[in-house]
Scaffold this active site. Sequence first.
Site, short mmCIF file in Angstrom:
data_model
loop_
_atom_site.label_atom_id
_atom_site.label_comp_id
_atom_site.label_asym_id
_atom_site.label_seq_id
_atom_site.Cartn_x
_atom_site.Cartn_y
_atom_site.Cartn_z
N HIS A 133 2.89 -105.04 -34.29
CA HIS A 133 2.77 -106.16 -35.24
C HIS A 133 4.07 -106.31 -36.03
O HIS A 133 4.47 -107.42 -36.37
CB HIS A 133 1.62 -105.91 -36.21
CG HIS A 133 0.27 -106.22 -35.69
ND1 HIS A 133 -0.14 -107.50 -35.39
CD2 HIS A 133 -0.80 -105.41 -35.42
CE1 HIS A 133 -1.39 -107.48 -34.95
NE2 HIS A 133 -1.81 -106.22 -34.95
N ASP A 140 -3.82 -109.87 -33.24
CA ASP A 140 -5.24 -109.58 -33.41
C ASP A 140 -5.98 -110.90 -33.33
O ASP A 140 -5.66 -111.83 -34.09
CB ASP A 140 -5.51 -108.92 -34.77
CG ASP A 140 -4.90 -107.54 -34.88
OD1 ASP A 140 -4.64 -106.91 -33.84
OD2 ASP A 140 -4.69 -107.08 -36.02
N GLU A 204 -9.23 -100.88 -30.36
CA GLU A 204 -9.52 -102.11 -31.10
C GLU A 204 -9.68 -103.26 -30.11
O GLU A 204 -8.69 -103.70 -29.52
CB GLU A 204 -8.40 -102.42 -32.09
CG GLU A 204 -8.18 -101.34 -33.14
CD GLU A 204 -6.96 -101.60 -34.02
OE1 GLU A 204 -6.26 -102.60 -33.78
OE2 GLU A 204 -6.71 -100.80 -34.93
N HIS A 207 -7.14 -106.25 -30.53
CA HIS A 207 -5.69 -106.04 -30.60
C HIS A 207 -5.06 -106.07 -29.22
O HIS A 207 -5.49 -105.37 -28.30
CB HIS A 207 -5.40 -104.69 -31.27
CG HIS A 207 -3.94 -104.37 -31.40
ND1 HIS A 207 -3.29 -104.36 -32.61
CD2 HIS A 207 -3.00 -104.05 -30.47
CE1 HIS A 207 -2.01 -104.05 -32.41
NE2 HIS A 207 -1.83 -103.85 -31.11
#
Length: 224
Positions: A133, A140, A204, A207
């Site tokens: 990120h 996301d 996740e 993600h």
Amino acid sequence: MTFTPYILLACFLAGSTACAQTPGRTAQAMERSGFVDVRSMDSTIRVSLMYARADNFTGRVLYTDLHEAYLHPKAARALAKAQKILKASHPELSLKVYDAARPMHIQQKMWNVVAGTPKNIYVSNPKNGGGLHNYGMAVDLTLCDAKGDTLPMGTKIDYLGKLAHIDNEAEMVKLGKLTPEARRNRELLRQVMRQAGFKALRTEWWHFNFITRAEAKAHYKPIP
């Protein structure tokens, strides 16, 4: 950007619409660094940054002047490709971005919340270079319908726990902790993103990385 009293008055008289659309300092800094607003690539992509609100795992608003989703141009183009792939098979659905490029100073605030706890496996440590990120190379996101309502995914985005992992979904369905519908939705999201060149993160479901961390550190600079 600093607004003069005259600009503020003009915004007030205009109903403040122009002011609301003016990018904040963080957005301007990202643009100067070459990052791209993903909606400039495809305006049908929906954006609702979760760190611009307090209903995230930190319980705080972390993006005080950022409401747009920025990515490195390569990742932004790939995300637009993913949206086209999704629309081709499911025209009633859309990608909905909850986080994209993230400044390292925000990463530090997130790390401070989980440091020294079992939850620290879910947040990249800035001392180790942060995560993708911080290079504008991760996003996301989820799926939503034409109204913008998110599809069932089993957990909310930002859920720090095993139910968000993608490698035990079959077991979670058997245990009744994850519905078959949520699993199918996750699979559709992964399918679309992988076809566009992204890789899913094991822990996740929301993600996706566009390159590896080693590639990012070797060829790109993190966002301060």
